[in-house]
Write an enzyme that holds these catalytic residues in place. Structure first.
Site, PDB file in Angstrom:
ATOM      1  N   LYS A   1      47.455   7.803  -0.021  1.00  0.00           N
ATOM      2  CA  LYS A   1      48.842   7.716  -0.510  1.00  0.00           C
ATOM      3  C   LYS A   1      49.116   8.859  -1.503  1.00  0.00           C
ATOM      4  O   LYS A   1      48.544   9.935  -1.360  1.00  0.00           O
ATOM      5  CB  LYS A   1      49.115   6.335  -1.109  1.00  0.00           C
TER       6      LYS A   1
ATOM      7  N   GLY B   1      48.136  -3.598  -1.012  1.00  0.00           N
ATOM      8  CA  GLY B   1      48.061  -3.315  -2.443  1.00  0.00           C
ATOM      9  C   GLY B   1      48.223  -4.543  -3.322  1.00  0.00           C
ATOM     10  O   GLY B   1      48.385  -4.424  -4.537  1.00  0.00           O
TER      11      GLY B   1
ATOM     12  N   GLU C   1      49.318  -3.988   9.573  1.00  0.00           N
ATOM     13  CA  GLU C   1      49.264  -4.092   8.115  1.00  0.00           C
ATOM     14  C   GLU C   1      50.330  -5.067   7.623  1.00  0.00           C
ATOM     15  O   GLU C   1      51.498  -4.672   7.448  1.00  0.00           O
ATOM     16  CB  GLU C   1      49.526  -2.723   7.479  1.00  0.00           C
TER      17      GLU C   1
ATOM     18  N   ASN D   1      43.709   5.935   3.509  1.00  0.00           N
ATOM     19  CA  ASN D   1      45.068   6.382   3.192  1.00  0.00           C
ATOM     20  C   ASN D   1      45.151   6.538   1.674  1.00  0.00           C
ATOM     21  O   ASN D   1      45.284   5.559   0.956  1.00  0.00           O
ATOM     22  CB  ASN D   1      46.070   5.339   3.703  1.00  0.00           C
TER      23      ASN D   1
ATOM     24  N   HIS E   1      54.188   3.806   8.323  1.00  0.00           N
ATOM     25  CA  HIS E   1      53.660   2.970   7.244  1.00  0.00           C
ATOM     26  C   HIS E   1      54.812   2.196   6.601  1.00  0.00           C
ATOM     27  O   HIS E   1      55.927   2.724   6.482  1.00  0.00           O
ATOM     28  CB  HIS E   1      52.955   3.847   6.206  1.00  0.00           C
TER      29      HIS E   1
ATOM     30  N   GLU F   1      55.534   1.596   3.672  1.00  0.00           N
ATOM     31  CA  GLU F   1      56.154   2.271   2.517  1.00  0.00           C
ATOM     32  C   GLU F   1      57.155   3.326   2.987  1.00  0.00           C
ATOM     33  O   GLU F   1      58.189   3.542   2.351  1.00  0.00           O
ATOM     34  CB  GLU F   1      55.058   2.876   1.626  1.00  0.00           C
TER      35      GLU F   1
ATOM     36  N   SER G   1      44.724  -4.592   1.645  1.00  0.00           N
ATOM     37  CA  SER G   1      43.704  -5.074   0.703  1.00  0.00           C
ATOM     38  C   SER G   1      42.339  -5.291   1.351  1.00  0.00           C
ATOM     39  O   SER G   1      41.565  -6.142   0.918  1.00  0.00           O
ATOM     40  CB  SER G   1      44.169  -6.341  -0.012  1.00  0.00           C
TER      41      SER G   1
HETATM   42  P1  PGA Z   1      45.658  -1.221   0.534  1.00  0.00           P
HETATM   43  O1  PGA Z   1      46.631  -0.275   1.397  1.00  0.00           O
HETATM   44  O2  PGA Z   1      44.304  -1.168   1.178  1.00  0.00           O
HETATM   45  O3  PGA Z   1      45.681  -0.633  -0.854  1.00  0.00           O
HETATM   46  O4  PGA Z   1      46.241  -2.604   0.579  1.00  0.00           O
HETATM   47  C1  PGA Z   1      46.528  -0.219   2.795  1.00  0.00           C
HETATM   48  C2  PGA Z   1      47.599   0.676   3.335  1.00  0.00           C
HETATM   49  O5  PGA Z   1      48.723   0.656   2.802  1.00  0.00           O
HETATM   50  O6  PGA Z   1      47.380   1.439   4.292  1.00  0.00           O
END
Ligand code: PGA
Length: 254
Positions: free
Chosen positions: A11, A176, A170, A9, A98, A100, A216
């Site tokens: 983003k 992140g 997640e 992803n 997601h 976000e 992460s």
């Molecule tokens: P990350 O993001 O690996 O940077 O923690 C995962 C995601 O949001 O899909």
């Protein structure tokens, strides 16, 4: 045997040149290295999907995914992209729900149910994200919350439709942040979610549904996470932006 998947992803990252450089590196490395049965899904910003497609060999182990789609088929929704548009350019997967998108774009479980319907109606495989906040995690009542996210956005589907669903667990506190769920925490949650699927759809559907871990996950911790029996791969954010790290994560998914 259910599918094993590693999805990147990206983003809202990368310019055109950077995106083309990253995809060509990943394609070269995935070709050269043993990826086994793992399906690799690249989810760049939608503006790059068509260009990326030219780098991805048809019929290979790499597929393209979008990071979102609109729930309506077409019309006056300025700035939005429909599932049919994605399908028409050869996209196979779409990330939906997601955290976000839920947080910054106020996506609700009801709206996500409609997005899932739109994706399935256009032959896209939803990668449906779910997960709890830090606050919920600390309160300890999060397993029920995550199950409810799945119930509300997915359990209207028929068993035949559900066969096209990929779930990504997640935990928001791990996205992140550099804080990863321990492999045991991930396994416990994935098992609880699989049992939840079994309670509604029966064992066969539950056993065939890929459940990915995200938050992460990286080149250092992926092998341990992916070794858990109910962890079928990962949804990778930060570590998917560097070809070497992403390839190491893919290789860990055996
Ligand atoms: P990350 O993001 O690996 O940077 O923690 C995962 C995601 O949001 O899909």
């Amino acid at each position: 045997m259910r599918k094993r998947i590693v999805a990147g992803n990206w983003k809202m990252n990368k310019t055109y040149e950077e995106a083309m450089a990253l995809v060509s590196e990943v394609v070269n490395m995935v070709k050269d290295e043993v990826v086994g049965e793992t399906e690799v899904v690249l989810c760049p910003p939608s503006v790059f999907l068509t260009s990326l497609k030219q780098y991805v060999p048809a019929g290979g182990r790499i597929a393209l995914g979008a990071q979102n789609c609109h729930e309506k088929a077409s019309g006056a929704y300025t700035g939005e992209v429909s599932a049919a548009m994605l399908q028409s350019i050869g996209v196979q997967y779409v990330i939906l729900g997601h955290s976000e998108r839920r947080q910054y774009f106020n996506e609700t479980t009801a709206q996500l149910a409609e997005k899932v319907n739109a994706a399935l109606a256009n032959g896209l495989t939803p990668i449906f994200c779910c997960g709890e906040s830090l606050e919920m995690h600390e309160r300890g009542d999060y397993v029920g919350f995550v199950k409810e996210q799945i119930t509300q956005s997915l359990f209207h589907l028929s068993p035949e439709q559900f066969a096209s669903i990929v779930i990504a667990y997640e935990p928001i506190w791990a996205i992140g942040t550099g804080l990863t769920a321990s492999s045991q925490q991930a396994q416990d949650m994935h098992l609880a979610l699989r049992q939840h699927l079994a309670s509604h759809y029966g064992d066969e559907v539950a056993q065939n549904t890929p459940i990915l871990y995200g938050g992460s996950a990286n080149a250092q911790n992926a092998a341990e996470l992916f070794a858990q029996p109910d962890v079928d791969g990962g949804l990778i954010g930060g570590a998917s932006l560097k070809s070497r790290d992403f390839t190491t994560v893919i290789k860990a998914n055996k």
